[in-house]
Design an enzyme around this catalytic site. Structure first.
Site, mmCIF file in Angstrom:
data_model
loop_
_atom_site.group_PDB
_atom_site.id
_atom_site.type_symbol
_atom_site.label_atom_id
_atom_site.label_comp_id
_atom_site.label_asym_id
_atom_site.label_seq_id
_atom_site.Cartn_x
_atom_site.Cartn_y
_atom_site.Cartn_z
ATOM 1 N N GLU A 216 0.689 -1.028 0.237
ATOM 2 C CA GLU A 216 -0.111 -0.010 0.152
ATOM 3 C C GLU A 216 0.670 1.401 -0.650
ATOM 4 O OE1 GLU A 216 -3.080 0.286 -0.266
ATOM 5 O OE2 GLU A 216 -3.753 -2.106 0.091
ATOM 6 N N ARG B 168 -17.794 -1.004 6.893
ATOM 7 C CA ARG B 168 -18.850 -1.413 6.672
ATOM 8 C C ARG B 168 -18.825 -2.423 7.019
ATOM 9 N NH1 ARG B 168 -18.266 -5.427 3.682
ATOM 10 N NH2 ARG B 168 -16.170 -5.043 2.748
ATOM 11 N N CYS C 181 -7.777 -2.435 8.575
ATOM 12 C CA CYS C 181 -6.119 -2.005 7.839
ATOM 13 C C CYS C 181 -5.740 -0.849 7.183
ATOM 14 C CB CYS C 181 -6.292 -3.004 6.351
ATOM 15 S SG CYS C 181 -6.024 -4.876 6.917
ATOM 16 N N HIS D 37 -1.420 -5.659 1.268
ATOM 17 C CA HIS D 37 -2.445 -6.644 1.713
ATOM 18 C C HIS D 37 -2.253 -7.681 0.960
ATOM 19 C CE1 HIS D 37 -5.393 -4.062 2.828
ATOM 20 N NE2 HIS D 37 -6.229 -4.585 3.403
HETATM 21 N N1 PCA Z 1 -7.698 -7.151 6.447
HETATM 22 C C1 PCA Z 1 -9.093 -6.567 6.815
HETATM 23 C C2 PCA Z 1 -8.570 -5.720 8.556
HETATM 24 C C3 PCA Z 1 -7.932 -7.296 8.868
HETATM 25 C C4 PCA Z 1 -7.831 -8.410 7.729
HETATM 26 O O1 PCA Z 1 -6.645 -8.711 7.434
HETATM 27 C C5 PCA Z 1 -8.494 -4.403 6.300
HETATM 28 O O2 PCA Z 1 -8.202 -4.770 4.991
HETATM 29 O O3 PCA Z 1 -9.328 -3.755 6.747
#
Ligand code: PCA
Length: 198
Positions: free
Chosen positions: A78, A88, A141, A163
């Site tokens: 990111e 959400r 996240c 991610h």
């Molecule tokens: N993904 C979520 C929160 C925890 C995770 O593994 C997110 O993308 O915010």
């Protein structure tokens, strides 16, 4: 010895596993002369970052956080975090903030201080699906990334977030996924890029 703290998340949203922690816990304990520390985080606004900060004395040289982005088809560092909580679904503490700022006085966005472009190229060079993402979302996240960037801004500790896709056993029909060993390989390549660029 230089240290990198790598975090993964517990399951959330009714899931029984989270690929981020499954991959992070399989990372080596040492890499290129660095110590790799692993930490599992709660999927909870505020508490995720607090858990990291509690493990940061002394502060590591780098913090690489990892989370699940269901529906993505690649490992995606990111580029930035935004100063917004817009959930959400409730987090694992049952909180569902809507349109809240993370830090009322903080800037609109903060940029990752880890070498995200180099992390992406290291993965792409091996043929692993990867791209640079410009949205970590507005859920836990992003909350974690933004909070840590704010906390460690101007210090020697560099911060970033990656991610990862669903695992094949999690993905609903027609939704992309990635085998666990590829996710582990992707994160290892990200760590190598961090270590080589220090
Ligand atoms: N993904 C979520 C929160 C925890 C995770 O593994 C997110 O993308 O915010």
């Amino acid at each position: 010895m230089s240290t990198v703290l790598v975090t993964g998340f517990e399951p959330f949203g009714g899931g029984s596993l989270n690929p981020s922690w499954e991959a992070v816990r399989r990372l080596p304990e040492r890499l290129g002369g660095w110590e790799i520390r692993r930490l599992r985080l709660p999927v909870a606004f505020g508490r995720a970052a607090e858990t990291v900060l509690a493990a940061c004395d002394p502060a590591p040289d780098a913090i690489l956080c990892v989370g699940q982005a269901g529906g993505r088809n690649a490992v995606t560092p990111e580029a930035e975090g935004v100063n917004l909580r817009e959930a959400r679904i409730p987090d694992n503490d049952g909180r569902q903030p809507r349109g809240e700022r993370i830090a009322p006085e903080g800037p609109e966005r903060l940029y990752a201080t880890l070498p995200v472009e180099r992390m992406v190229s290291a993965m792409m060079e091996t043929g692993l699906p990867a791209y640079l993402s410009h949205s970590a979302g507005t859920y836990v996240c992003n909350d974690l990334l933004y909070s840590l960037l704010l906390r460690f801004g101007g210090t020697a500790t560099r911060v970033g977030f990656v991610h990862v896709p669903f695992l094949p056993e999690q993905a609903p029909e027609g939704v992309p996924s990635m085998p666990l060993h590829d996710i582990v390989k992707g994160l290892t390549l990200c760590l190598r890029a961090i270590i080589l660029n220090s």
